[in-house]
Scaffold this motif. Structure first.
Motif, mmCIF file in Angstrom:
data_model
loop_
_atom_site.group_PDB
_atom_site.id
_atom_site.type_symbol
_atom_site.label_atom_id
_atom_site.label_comp_id
_atom_site.label_asym_id
_atom_site.label_seq_id
_atom_site.Cartn_x
_atom_site.Cartn_y
_atom_site.Cartn_z
ATOM 1 N N THR A 14 0.816 -1.217 0.000
ATOM 2 C CA THR A 14 0.000 0.000 0.000
ATOM 3 C C THR A 14 0.850 1.269 0.000
ATOM 4 O O THR A 14 0.352 2.341 -0.340
ATOM 5 C CB THR A 14 -0.924 0.027 1.220
ATOM 6 O OG1 THR A 14 -0.142 -0.120 2.421
ATOM 7 C CG2 THR A 14 -1.934 -1.109 1.161
ATOM 8 N N ILE A 17 3.753 0.548 -3.851
ATOM 9 C CA ILE A 17 3.156 0.692 -5.184
ATOM 10 C C ILE A 17 2.799 2.154 -5.491
ATOM 11 O O ILE A 17 3.165 2.665 -6.563
ATOM 12 C CB ILE A 17 1.927 -0.233 -5.317
ATOM 13 C CG1 ILE A 17 2.381 -1.692 -5.271
ATOM 14 C CG2 ILE A 17 1.161 0.059 -6.606
ATOM 15 C CD1 ILE A 17 1.240 -2.689 -5.310
ATOM 16 N N PRO A 18 2.102 2.896 -4.594
ATOM 17 C CA PRO A 18 1.848 4.315 -4.891
ATOM 18 C C PRO A 18 3.131 5.130 -5.050
ATOM 19 O O PRO A 18 3.197 6.032 -5.880
ATOM 20 C CB PRO A 18 1.047 4.794 -3.675
ATOM 21 C CG PRO A 18 0.416 3.568 -3.130
ATOM 22 C CD PRO A 18 1.414 2.484 -3.356
ATOM 23 N N ILE A 21 4.554 4.412 -8.577
ATOM 24 C CA ILE A 21 3.732 5.071 -9.599
ATOM 25 C C ILE A 21 3.950 6.579 -9.570
ATOM 26 O O ILE A 21 4.067 7.234 -10.621
ATOM 27 C CB ILE A 21 2.249 4.729 -9.374
ATOM 28 C CG1 ILE A 21 2.013 3.225 -9.605
ATOM 29 C CG2 ILE A 21 1.363 5.552 -10.304
ATOM 30 C CD1 ILE A 21 0.599 2.770 -9.304
ATOM 31 N N THR A 22 4.037 7.143 -8.353
ATOM 32 C CA THR A 22 4.252 8.589 -8.232
ATOM 33 C C THR A 22 5.600 8.990 -8.808
ATOM 34 O O THR A 22 5.723 10.015 -9.515
ATOM 35 C CB THR A 22 4.165 9.010 -6.758
ATOM 36 O OG1 THR A 22 2.894 8.641 -6.232
ATOM 37 C CG2 THR A 22 4.352 10.504 -6.614
ATOM 38 N N THR A 173 -1.309 12.523 -7.485
ATOM 39 C CA THR A 173 -1.052 11.162 -7.988
ATOM 40 C C THR A 173 -0.855 10.187 -6.837
ATOM 41 O O THR A 173 -1.403 9.075 -6.838
ATOM 42 C CB THR A 173 0.192 11.159 -8.890
ATOM 43 O OG1 THR A 173 -0.022 12.041 -9.992
ATOM 44 C CG2 THR A 173 0.464 9.745 -9.413
ATOM 45 N N PHE A 174 -0.066 10.580 -5.836
ATOM 46 C CA PHE A 174 0.204 9.692 -4.705
ATOM 47 C C PHE A 174 -1.081 9.390 -3.930
ATOM 48 O O PHE A 174 -1.342 8.231 -3.561
ATOM 49 C CB PHE A 174 1.239 10.312 -3.777
ATOM 50 C CG PHE A 174 1.588 9.432 -2.597
ATOM 51 C CD1 PHE A 174 2.498 8.401 -2.740
ATOM 52 C CD2 PHE A 174 0.990 9.625 -1.363
ATOM 53 C CE1 PHE A 174 2.818 7.579 -1.679
ATOM 54 C CE2 PHE A 174 1.299 8.796 -0.291
ATOM 55 C CZ PHE A 174 2.224 7.776 -0.455
ATOM 56 N N THR A 177 -3.393 7.078 -6.167
ATOM 57 C CA THR A 177 -2.858 5.707 -6.272
ATOM 58 C C THR A 177 -2.849 5.014 -4.913
ATOM 59 O O THR A 177 -3.078 3.796 -4.836
ATOM 60 C CB THR A 177 -1.439 5.726 -6.850
ATOM 61 O OG1 THR A 177 -0.606 6.620 -6.071
ATOM 62 C CG2 THR A 177 -1.437 6.185 -8.292
ATOM 63 N N ILE A 180 -6.492 3.898 -4.343
ATOM 64 C CA ILE A 180 -6.878 2.770 -5.209
ATOM 65 C C ILE A 180 -6.143 1.499 -4.789
ATOM 66 O O ILE A 180 -6.737 0.420 -4.685
ATOM 67 C CB ILE A 180 -6.583 3.107 -6.681
ATOM 68 C CG1 ILE A 180 -7.475 4.272 -7.134
ATOM 69 C CG2 ILE A 180 -6.797 1.879 -7.566
ATOM 70 C CD1 ILE A 180 -7.178 4.778 -8.528
ATOM 71 N N THR A 181 -4.827 1.626 -4.549
ATOM 72 C CA THR A 181 -4.032 0.459 -4.140
ATOM 73 C C THR A 181 -4.542 -0.105 -2.820
ATOM 74 O O THR A 181 -4.644 -1.333 -2.649
ATOM 75 C CB THR A 181 -2.546 0.838 -4.006
ATOM 76 O OG1 THR A 181 -2.089 1.385 -5.239
ATOM 77 C CG2 THR A 181 -1.707 -0.385 -3.661
#
Length: 474
Positions: A14, A17-18, A21-22, A173-174, A177, A180-181
């Motif tokens: 959790t 992954i964010p 992606i960030t 974005t963080f 994501t 969602i994650t």
């Protein structure tokens, strides 16, 4: 996978992954800005621009002490070259008039620049020809008493104008994501736990309804699989317990029925002879004596039956301890034969002993309990002996690990279908098995099993029956 490991991975995912992606989004944004603004946001350009800014600003002390140097053409050329590196502009104002500038500025632009540079604590940018500048104002005092100002117009770094937007983009974005994650991983993690729990809940409901055939499948993480396995073992044990309880209940009903049946015959006989005495049927002393002897015999049968029943119950509940000792098996059986030979001879039965052992063999026995086994088997053979000249032969043999005792008679024999059941209590499958209490062979089996041995029967048809006993060597 262990549940603890899955929890650690889920919590780490959790965040990881964010973050990944960030970072990727930030790199893409940086790449896009670089393509849009050229080298304006390159590291070398930013470093060079900062060095020139610092260099020019550090010279303000020189300008304040000797403002006349700013009127020299060579120094003005030097300043223009420095400013050209960062696309900056320069204005020298003396007595409210523009003395020198890097390009032509209108009065409004000069006023806006002065106003922006004179705001204390803030350097708000000023826009000239669609270009934003940060204004640095240095107040000058000439020797002749004139006042002036030197204005350095440094273009606002395009990176700085975009940095706030980039930070906002990265933050949004963080957050997105991460949310969602967190939702996806929480759903997957909860499903891996909740689905097996639903299965266990269904199994528990079925078991509560009495459906003990509902098997529990192992699924989920290792801890949940172990829980499923333990509950499945519990279900199996519970099913076996219920089956055993039902079996005991059937045995109890059979026991009550058999006892009632076996006790009814002698009790009825006693009752009939007593009524005969009371009614005066036994009118002479001989007949009275015969009636009383019959009553005594039937009472003895009842007493023997009750004793056998109590002994069997105690053996079945393991309430009778065994007193084991090392015994010479051949010598022991010779002694048992000597004790039972007179009674057998009175019933026209010859007993013989055949020792086929090559050496003296010892066996751990409880002398009294094993004597009861031999007596029950011999008594059973005596009761069902149909030949005028009965024979009982006892054979001693051995295998690698055990001593085999065979007690063979020449009686009527037993049907093959009845052999597996003759050691059951109160077994009444055959008419030839209706004599006695029905517990003799059952008691013998309990005692043999208490010696960690085994007993079974072999039928020789009309030539008789063999009772086989296997005892471990000591």
């Amino acid at each position: 996978m262990k549940l603890k490991t899955r929890m650690i991975l889920a919590n780490a995912s959790t965040v990881i992954i964010p973050t990944i992606i960030t970072v990727l989004v930030a790199l893409v944004a940086f790449f896009v800005f670089d393509k849009l603004f050229g080298s304006g946001i390159s590291y070398e350009h930013q470093q060079k621009q900062s060095m020139i800014k610092v260099k020019l600003i550090n010279e303000t002390s020189t300008w304040k002490q000797t403002p006349e140097v700013l009127e020299e053409e060579s120094y003005q050329k030097y300043l223009l070259e420095q400013l050209a590196e960062i696309h900056g502009e320069l204005m020298l104002i003396k007595d409210d008039e523009v003395e020198f500038s890097s390009k032509k500025f209108s009065k409004i632009e000069v006023a806006k620049s002065l106003a922006s540079g004179n705001i204390k604590g803030r350097n708000e940018p000023v826009v000239i020809n669609d270009v934003s500048y940060t204004v640095f104002v240095t107040d000058l005092m000439y020797k002749e008493g004139s006042k002036g100002s030197l204005l350095l117009l440094v273009p606002v770094d395009r990176w700085e104008t975009s940095f706030t937007g980039l930070i906002a983009l990265v933050s949004i974005t963080f957050i997105i994501t991460f949310a969602i994650t967190n939702i996806i991983i929480s759903y997957q993690f909860s499903r891996s736990i909740i689905n097996p729990l639903y299965t266990l809940q269904s199994a528990a409901a079925e078991i509560a309804k009495g459906n003990l055939d509902y098997s529990i499948v192992e699924e989920g993480d290792r801890e949940i699989q172990e829980l499923c396995r333990d509950l499945e073992l519990m279900r199996i044990k519970l099913k076996e317990s219920v089956h055993t309880q039902l079996k005991y209940e059937d045995n109890r009903k059979l026991l009550i029925s058999s006892i009632s049946h076996d006790l009814k015959t002698p009790v009825t006989s006693i009752k009939g002879y007593v009524e005969g005495i009371l009614d005066g049927i036994a009118s002479n002393p001989d007949k009275m004596e015969r009636y009383l002897k019959t009553i005594a015999l039937k009472a003895h049968q009842i007493d023997q039956m009750i004793d056998d029943l109590l002994l069997y119950a105690k053996l079945d509940l393991n309430q009778i301890p065994f007193d084991f000792e090392r015994v010479d098996i051949a010598e022991y059986f010779q002694h048992c034969i000597l004790e039972n030979e007179p009674e057998l001879e009175s019933n026209k039965i010859v007993i013989s002993f055949h020792n086929e052992l090559n050496h003296k063999r010892n066996v751990l026995l409880d002398r009294e309990r094993m004597k009861r086994v031999i007596m029950n088997i011999l008594d059973n053979s005596r009761k069902y002996m149909c030949n005028d000249q009965g024979e009982i032969n006892i054979f001693l043999r051995e295998t690698v690990a055990s001593i085999i005792v065979e007690l063979r008679d020449n009686g009527s024999g037993i049907n093959e279908g009845d052999l597996p059941h003759i050691f059951d209590r109160f077994y009444r499958a055959d008419a030839a098995r209706t004599k006695g209490s029905g517990l003799g062979l059952a008691i013998a089996k309990q005692i043999i099993e208490g010696h960690n041995g085994r007993v079974w029967a072999v039928s020789h048809g009309k030539e008789g029956t063999s009772i086989m006993i296997s005892l471990s060597k000591s």
